[in-house]
Design an enzyme around this catalytic site. Sequence first.
Site, PDB file in Angstrom:
ATOM      1  N   CYS A   1     -15.532  95.844  97.747  1.00  0.00           N
ATOM      2  CA  CYS A   1     -15.656  97.141  97.076  1.00  0.00           C
ATOM      3  C   CYS A   1     -15.238  98.312  97.960  1.00  0.00           C
ATOM      4  O   CYS A   1     -14.491  99.189  97.512  1.00  0.00           O
ATOM      5  CB  CYS A   1     -17.069  97.344  96.541  1.00  0.00           C
ATOM      6  SG  CYS A   1     -18.381  97.453  97.783  1.00  0.00           S
TER       7      CYS A   1
ATOM      8  N   HIS B   1     -23.161  99.032  96.912  1.00  0.00           N
ATOM      9  CA  HIS B   1     -21.883  98.840  96.218  1.00  0.00           C
ATOM     10  C   HIS B   1     -21.296 100.214  95.958  1.00  0.00           C
ATOM     11  O   HIS B   1     -22.032 101.179  95.725  1.00  0.00           O
ATOM     12  CB  HIS B   1     -22.119  98.085  94.908  1.00  0.00           C
ATOM     13  CG  HIS B   1     -20.876  97.751  94.158  1.00  0.00           C
ATOM     14  ND1 HIS B   1     -19.952  96.833  94.607  1.00  0.00           N
ATOM     15  CD2 HIS B   1     -20.386  98.220  92.985  1.00  0.00           C
ATOM     16  CE1 HIS B   1     -18.960  96.744  93.728  1.00  0.00           C
ATOM     17  NE2 HIS B   1     -19.193  97.589  92.737  1.00  0.00           N
TER      18      HIS B   1
ATOM     19  N   HIS C   1     -13.963  99.550  90.335  1.00  0.00           N
ATOM     20  CA  HIS C   1     -14.590  98.942  91.506  1.00  0.00           C
ATOM     21  C   HIS C   1     -14.188  97.479  91.614  1.00  0.00           C
ATOM     22  O   HIS C   1     -13.532  96.933  90.731  1.00  0.00           O
ATOM     23  CB  HIS C   1     -16.117  99.072  91.413  1.00  0.00           C
ATOM     24  CG  HIS C   1     -16.705  98.322  90.251  1.00  0.00           C
ATOM     25  ND1 HIS C   1     -17.537  97.254  90.412  1.00  0.00           N
ATOM     26  CD2 HIS C   1     -16.573  98.489  88.901  1.00  0.00           C
ATOM     27  CE1 HIS C   1     -17.920  96.802  89.224  1.00  0.00           C
ATOM     28  NE2 HIS C   1     -17.332  97.537  88.291  1.00  0.00           N
TER      29      HIS C   1
END
Length: 171
Positions: free
Chosen positions: A74, A125, A137
Site C-alpha cells: 500500500c 493501511h 489502494h
Amino acid sequence: MSQWLSCASQFKALLLCSALIGCSSHPNVEFTPQHIISLSKQEKQLKRSLMAVYNVWQGVPYRLGGNSLNGVDCSAFVQTAYQQAMGYQIPRTTLEQVKIGREISYQQASVGDLVFFKTSPKVRHVGVYMGNKQFMHASTSKGIIISKLDNPYWASKYWHMRRVSFSFEPH
C-alpha cells in the site's frame, strides 16, 4: 393459487433487493455529472492524473515490500501514485507517510489526500482519496483497486486523513 402469487411476488422483490445491494458494493470510478460539478478545476485535473496511474496499476497484486508492477504494497503504491500523478516525492512507508502534511477531517477531504486505516492493533493501511467517498489502494486480496470509504469494512477501520501540501502541475 393466491398464496403462490404472493410467494412469487415476495421472491421477485427479494431478487430485486439482492441485485441492488450487489450493485452498490462496486465502486463508481467514473466521473458522475454531480461529482464533476463539485470538484474544482485543480481537483478534476488531479483526479485525471491519478486515474491515469490507476489505469496502469489496476489489478497489480499486493506484495508486502513490493514496489513494482509484479507486486506492490500500500505505501509503495501511494508513493508511486504521488510521484507519477503529481511529480511529488513522499516517504516510502506508512509509518513515515502518516507524519507528513497535516491531519484533516473527513468532511474536508479533497482529491489526492492520504487516507489512513488501522486494520489491526499494529498494522496501518494507506490509500489516496479520489473524491466521492472513494480511495485507491493496494488491497491484500484484490491488488490495486478503488474502494468506497463507506464500505462497512473500511468505515470500521478508518483512522484519519492527511493533506500533503504540493503544487500540482498536470503531467
